[in-house]
Design a protein around this motif. Structure first.
Motif, PDB file in Angstrom:
ATOM      1  N   LEU A  71       0.849  -1.091   0.056  1.00 45.07           N
ATOM      2  CA  LEU A  71      -0.002  -0.109   0.131  1.00 45.07           C
ATOM      3  C   LEU A  71       0.849   1.295   0.072  1.00 45.07           C
ATOM      4  O   LEU A  71       1.892   1.039   0.588  1.00 45.07           O
ATOM      5  CB  LEU A  71      -0.951   0.108   1.394  1.00 45.07           C
ATOM      6  CG  LEU A  71      -1.841  -1.165   1.444  1.00 45.07           C
ATOM      7  CD1 LEU A  71      -2.820  -0.943   2.744  1.00 45.07           C
ATOM      8  CD2 LEU A  71      -2.738  -1.364   0.346  1.00 45.07           C
ATOM      9  N   ASN A  72       0.385   2.228  -0.613  1.00 46.50           N
ATOM     10  CA  ASN A  72       1.127   3.607  -0.671  1.00 46.50           C
ATOM     11  C   ASN A  72       0.582   4.462   0.695  1.00 46.50           C
ATOM     12  O   ASN A  72      -0.172   3.903   1.368  1.00 46.50           O
ATOM     13  CB  ASN A  72       0.997   4.243  -1.796  1.00 46.50           C
ATOM     14  CG  ASN A  72      -0.419   4.577  -2.034  1.00 46.50           C
ATOM     15  OD1 ASN A  72      -1.218   4.933  -1.258  1.00 46.50           O
ATOM     16  ND2 ASN A  72      -0.699   4.926  -3.305  1.00 46.50           N
ATOM     17  N   ASN A  73       1.189   5.592   0.765  1.00 45.44           N
ATOM     18  CA  ASN A  73       0.992   6.414   2.238  1.00 45.44           C
ATOM     19  C   ASN A  73      -0.479   6.709   2.129  1.00 45.44           C
ATOM     20  O   ASN A  73      -1.273   6.583   3.214  1.00 45.44           O
ATOM     21  CB  ASN A  73       1.749   7.499   2.159  1.00 45.44           C
ATOM     22  CG  ASN A  73       3.179   7.073   2.370  1.00 45.44           C
ATOM     23  OD1 ASN A  73       3.448   6.751   3.602  1.00 45.44           O
ATOM     24  ND2 ASN A  73       4.052   7.633   1.566  1.00 45.44           N
ATOM     25  N   GLU A  74      -1.242   7.226   1.107  1.00 45.59           N
ATOM     26  CA  GLU A  74      -2.471   7.459   0.989  1.00 45.59           C
ATOM     27  C   GLU A  74      -3.522   6.234   1.459  1.00 45.59           C
ATOM     28  O   GLU A  74      -4.390   6.368   2.226  1.00 45.59           O
ATOM     29  CB  GLU A  74      -2.901   8.025  -0.401  1.00 45.59           C
ATOM     30  CG  GLU A  74      -4.301   8.554  -0.332  1.00 45.59           C
ATOM     31  CD  GLU A  74      -4.732   8.971  -1.697  1.00 45.59           C
ATOM     32  OE1 GLU A  74      -5.983   9.262  -2.023  1.00 45.59           O
ATOM     33  OE2 GLU A  74      -3.781   9.254  -2.498  1.00 45.59           O
ATOM     34  N   GLU A  75      -3.281   5.362   0.713  1.00 44.82           N
ATOM     35  CA  GLU A  75      -3.976   4.075   0.942  1.00 44.82           C
ATOM     36  C   GLU A  75      -4.005   3.626   2.357  1.00 44.82           C
ATOM     37  O   GLU A  75      -5.061   3.209   3.023  1.00 44.82           O
ATOM     38  CB  GLU A  75      -3.654   2.986  -0.012  1.00 44.82           C
ATOM     39  CG  GLU A  75      -3.770   3.198  -1.334  1.00 44.82           C
ATOM     40  CD  GLU A  75      -3.253   2.180  -2.210  1.00 44.82           C
ATOM     41  OE1 GLU A  75      -3.891   1.956  -3.487  1.00 44.82           O
ATOM     42  OE2 GLU A  75      -2.180   1.525  -1.869  1.00 44.82           O
ATOM     43  N   TYR A  76      -2.580   3.232   2.949  1.00 43.05           N
ATOM     44  CA  TYR A  76      -2.567   3.021   4.524  1.00 43.05           C
ATOM     45  C   TYR A  76      -3.307   4.008   5.357  1.00 43.05           C
ATOM     46  O   TYR A  76      -3.699   3.740   6.369  1.00 43.05           O
ATOM     47  CB  TYR A  76      -1.023   2.973   4.719  1.00 43.05           C
ATOM     48  CG  TYR A  76      -0.835   2.753   6.044  1.00 43.05           C
ATOM     49  CD1 TYR A  76      -1.229   1.619   6.804  1.00 43.05           C
ATOM     50  CD2 TYR A  76      -0.394   3.575   6.906  1.00 43.05           C
ATOM     51  CE1 TYR A  76      -1.114   1.076   7.973  1.00 43.05           C
ATOM     52  CE2 TYR A  76       0.060   3.505   8.528  1.00 43.05           C
ATOM     53  CZ  TYR A  76      -0.386   2.137   8.886  1.00 43.05           C
ATOM     54  OH  TYR A  76      -0.386   1.682  10.157  1.00 43.05           O
ATOM     55  N   GLY A  77      -3.398   5.299   4.862  1.00 49.99           N
ATOM     56  CA  GLY A  77      -3.880   6.436   5.689  1.00 49.99           C
ATOM     57  C   GLY A  77      -5.230   6.053   6.142  1.00 49.99           C
ATOM     58  O   GLY A  77      -5.698   6.357   7.268  1.00 49.99           O
ATOM     59  N   HIS A  78      -5.940   5.778   5.326  1.00 48.49           N
ATOM     60  CA  HIS A  78      -7.397   5.493   5.523  1.00 48.49           C
ATOM     61  C   HIS A  78      -7.664   4.443   6.275  1.00 48.49           C
ATOM     62  O   HIS A  78      -8.655   4.232   7.433  1.00 48.49           O
ATOM     63  CB  HIS A  78      -8.213   5.089   4.123  1.00 48.49           C
ATOM     64  CG  HIS A  78      -8.283   6.293   3.094  1.00 48.49           C
ATOM     65  ND1 HIS A  78      -9.043   7.069   3.271  1.00 48.49           N
ATOM     66  CD2 HIS A  78      -7.543   6.632   2.038  1.00 48.49           C
ATOM     67  CE1 HIS A  78      -9.098   7.995   2.574  1.00 48.49           C
ATOM     68  NE2 HIS A  78      -7.960   7.519   1.623  1.00 48.49           N
TER      69      HIS A  78
END
Length: 398
Positions: A71-78
């Protein structure tokens, strides 16, 4: 609001279901077990870790790494936001601070030996780690002030200094520290510092005391003051090389701040839910609290501020993914200044709506407020981040 890939949507639903079924119902048991064995791993935590691991809800961070979930940072953020709703959840998914930052540091900058010895058991959730940077005798918000000495002596480095707020070091399972110190006081300002791996069982490492946050000891995690007295470790324990400490910090702190901020948003959402439920059920002066103008205004303000902080944090994560941490520096500083302050405000309003119940152990609000207020200092105080934002903004005009 956000377009999530089918895989991230599926992970999000799985984590939400796990939280409902396993995390929230076991929070009280977790803290009861902590009372029985303060710095040990609560049995319910280990049970839930095994369950999460078996379901593949494990090590979801580590963007752009084959060791992570892809996952990238944005995906993991959610996903991080959902985990952040409970203080016991991040470790259950092996996504807790400071371990995530330390694992990223070793994964990016460590040798193959470091990865085999320390990263492997950390990724397996078998041990925990701490980060020793802050010092009691200097203003550590300016890391160039750090005085801890890392001196080379043949095939070893000798470490001398006192650190505090080494979060996680009180846990019995904490086995390794990443220590930031000075290897060359005569080098240019930002090339004086280095980071080195120090096993906590090394002779000369002394846990002086645990530090409390507004009276909370944050067991079984804790925050330690640690004395390093003539601590000797092999030269191979240095990360990346002498004078590379600031370079490593830039790579470590960006993702960590995304995690902190998204977890903060998760706590704020839970606090707003508690506020609304209380406002609907509690009657004062002949009508429910939500019908009083001040309460409804606070609910509205909280909704606005949470959504603003989420949008800003996701924007920062997206910028990191697209352009790198250095280019996203201003956005990262913005979220670190905005999200913890937002959380403090929302928690304060929720406490006010709960009255006396809000400041005692009957709700999560008082403990959450103590942690939220601390976050305005952790990873750099608000003033440092605001200064960075202003400096970068003014650079467009000077």
């Amino acid at each position: 609001m956000f377009e999530l890939s089918p895989r991230v949507q599926d992970l999000k639903q799985q984590i939400e279901a796990f939280m409902d079924e396993h995390i929230y119902p076991n929070e009280a048991l977790f803290y009861q077990q902590v009372k029985e064995n303060k710095w040990g791993a609560p049995p319910i935590q280990e049970e839930l870790k095994a369950k999460a691991k078996s379901m593949g809800l494990w090590n979801l961070f580590l963007p752009h790494s084959e060791r992570g979930a892809g996952l990238n940072n944005e995906e993991y953020g959610h996903l991080c936001e959902i985990m952040g709703r409970s203080s016991i959840a991040p470790e259950v998914f092996n996504c807790s601070a400071p371990d995530t930052g330390n694992m990223e540091t070793i994964e990016r900058y460590g040798s193959e030996e470091h990865k085999e010895t320390w990263l492997k058991p950390l990724l397996a959730g078998e041990i925990r780690s701490c980060f020793s940077m802050t010092e009691p005798d200097v203003a550590s918000s300016d890391a160039t002030n750090i005085e801890c000495e890392i001196r080379r002596d043949g095939d070893e480095y000798v470490i001398n200094g006192t650190k505090w707020w080494s979060s996680g070091a009180m846990a019995d399972s904490c086995k390794i520290a990443i220590v930031m110190g000075k290897t060359d006081a005569n080098a240019p300002k930002h090339l004086q510092q280095s980071m080195i791996l120090v096993p906590l069982n090394t002779p000369g490492v002394t846990i002086v005391r645990d530090l409390h946050v507004f009276g909370y000891d944050h067991a079984p995690h804790g925050h330690a003051e640690i004395k390093y007295e003539n601590v000797r470790v092999p030269v191979s324990n240095i990360l990346l090389g002498e004078g590379r400490g600031f370079e490593i910090a830039q790579g470590r702190l960006g993702p960590g701040r995304i995690h902190h901020c998204m977890r903060s948003i998760g706590v704020a959402e839970r606090a707003l839910e508690a506020m609304c439920r209380r406002a609907a059920s509690r009657v004062a002066f002949g009508k429910p609290l939500y019908k009083h103008g001040s309460t409804s205004e606070n609910i509205a303000k909280s909704r606005c501020e949470i959504d603003q902080a989420r949008l800003l944090t996701i924007m920062a994560a997206r910028s990191m993914d697209q352009f790198g941490n250095k280019v996203a520096r201003q956005q990262i500083a913005m979220i670190k200044a905005v999200a913890p302050t937002m959380l403090c405000n929302v928690l304060d309003r929720a406490i006010q709506v709960h009255g006396a119940a809000g400041v005692c152990q009957d709700t999560f609000l008082a403990s959450a407020y103590a942690k939220a207020r601390t976050l305005r200092l952790a990873d750099g105080p608000d003033e440092v981040h605001l200064g960075t934002i202003a400096k970068l903004e003014m650079s467009r005009y000077l």
